[in-house]
Motif scaffolding. Sequence first.
Motif, PDB file in Angstrom:
ATOM      1  N   VAL A 294      11.639 -91.706  19.584  1.00  0.00           N
ATOM      2  CA  VAL A 294      11.246 -91.403  20.973  1.00  0.00           C
ATOM      3  C   VAL A 294      11.799 -90.053  21.401  1.00  0.00           C
ATOM      4  O   VAL A 294      11.172 -89.333  22.183  1.00  0.00           O
ATOM      5  CB  VAL A 294      11.699 -92.508  21.946  1.00  0.00           C
ATOM      6  CG1 VAL A 294      11.047 -93.833  21.601  1.00  0.00           C
ATOM      7  CG2 VAL A 294      13.205 -92.635  22.010  1.00  0.00           C
ATOM      8  N   GLU A 295      12.974 -89.693  20.877  1.00  0.00           N
ATOM      9  CA  GLU A 295      13.557 -88.400  21.230  1.00  0.00           C
ATOM     10  C   GLU A 295      12.672 -87.274  20.725  1.00  0.00           C
ATOM     11  O   GLU A 295      12.497 -86.245  21.411  1.00  0.00           O
ATOM     12  CB  GLU A 295      14.969 -88.300  20.638  1.00  0.00           C
ATOM     13  CG  GLU A 295      15.783 -87.141  21.163  1.00  0.00           C
ATOM     14  CD  GLU A 295      17.208 -87.147  20.631  1.00  0.00           C
ATOM     15  OE1 GLU A 295      18.123 -86.797  21.392  1.00  0.00           O
ATOM     16  OE2 GLU A 295      17.396 -87.492  19.442  1.00  0.00           O
ATOM     17  N   ALA A 296      12.104 -87.456  19.532  1.00  0.00           N
ATOM     18  CA  ALA A 296      11.222 -86.435  18.972  1.00  0.00           C
ATOM     19  C   ALA A 296       9.964 -86.249  19.810  1.00  0.00           C
ATOM     20  O   ALA A 296       9.359 -85.173  19.811  1.00  0.00           O
ATOM     21  CB  ALA A 296      10.841 -86.816  17.545  1.00  0.00           C
ATOM     22  N   SER A 297       9.590 -87.288  20.551  1.00  0.00           N
ATOM     23  CA  SER A 297       8.406 -87.196  21.404  1.00  0.00           C
ATOM     24  C   SER A 297       8.759 -86.801  22.835  1.00  0.00           C
ATOM     25  O   SER A 297       7.914 -86.875  23.732  1.00  0.00           O
ATOM     26  CB  SER A 297       7.661 -88.539  21.418  1.00  0.00           C
ATOM     27  OG  SER A 297       8.457 -89.556  21.992  1.00  0.00           O
ATOM     28  N   GLY A 298      10.029 -86.417  23.056  1.00  0.00           N
ATOM     29  CA  GLY A 298      10.434 -85.924  24.354  1.00  0.00           C
ATOM     30  C   GLY A 298      10.903 -86.989  25.327  1.00  0.00           C
ATOM     31  O   GLY A 298      11.100 -86.705  26.506  1.00  0.00           O
ATOM     32  N   GLN A 299      11.119 -88.210  24.839  1.00  0.00           N
ATOM     33  CA  GLN A 299      11.593 -89.277  25.705  1.00  0.00           C
ATOM     34  C   GLN A 299      13.072 -89.552  25.426  1.00  0.00           C
ATOM     35  O   GLN A 299      13.626 -89.077  24.448  1.00  0.00           O
ATOM     36  CB  GLN A 299      10.781 -90.551  25.466  1.00  0.00           C
ATOM     37  CG  GLN A 299       9.274 -90.360  25.685  1.00  0.00           C
ATOM     38  CD  GLN A 299       8.504 -91.625  25.346  1.00  0.00           C
ATOM     39  OE1 GLN A 299       8.791 -92.694  25.870  1.00  0.00           O
ATOM     40  NE2 GLN A 299       7.531 -91.499  24.452  1.00  0.00           N
TER      41      GLN A 299
END
Length: 284
Positions: free
Chosen positions: A245-250
């Motif tokens: 999710v961090e890689a998707s900006g979350q």
Amino acid sequence: MPDARPLRSVLYIPGSRPRALEKARGLPVDAIIFDLEDAVAADEKVAARATLAAALAEGGYGARMKIVRINGLDTPWGAEDAQAVRDMGVDAVLLPKVSAPADLDALAALTGDVPLWAMMETPLGMLNAPQIAAHRLLQGMVMGTNDLAKELQTRFRPDREPLMVGLGLCLLAAKAHGCAIIDGVYNAFKDTAGLEIECTQGRDMGFDGKTLIHPAQIDTANTAFSPSEDEIDLARRQIAAFEEVEASGQGVAVVDGRIVENLHTVTARETLAKAGAIASMMEG
């Protein structure tokens, strides 16, 4: 991240008994407290010092942490114990009945830069735990629950409720200052079920491990204070989910219906580091 060095099982070994010192070389413990204090009779204390020095010089204790508990500096043997331990090449020297930082200062004057550990077993020690934990040379605390119960005049209870304030104060102090902290002994060494309950309680509270009085207690402590397979699996899945999710900006993931934030991944990485350290020790 806290030091991942395992301290699940910390076994007291009398410094006066060559056979016990020899046997300890093959026991699956994370740390050994070589005891010159309670486990040694008064007329054996001087000889025990030499016996222990010889055993440590011989070596063979592997990756196990080597700690020597000396006699108190207010006894006839404490100062000479401290001076002898300074030259034994141990990982730490453990001082009984530490009640104030000045007790550690007095020990450091004799042992130099040898890391210090403190037995926490007096009411004054409980009240001064933050200052003791902040001492520049202190790396660990050991709960002396038998002496503490005596001083508090408590009754024995399986839930240890009368000791909880003291245990909690020391635990908070150790965590605040980055010290290791080891739970007290379980006296009924043949009562495996009772030991398991107390180990689980200590692990749930946040202790790093358990002090032990008999080799029969080692496996129970090692199991209780090791990450379980389920905990290791969850840690890996939490890290993977959060990184996705961090890689998707979350900033928030969900694993098994529970929120996973960055703080959870910190704990997860600590769990994996501890599991790795335990595996390395076992291989060694």
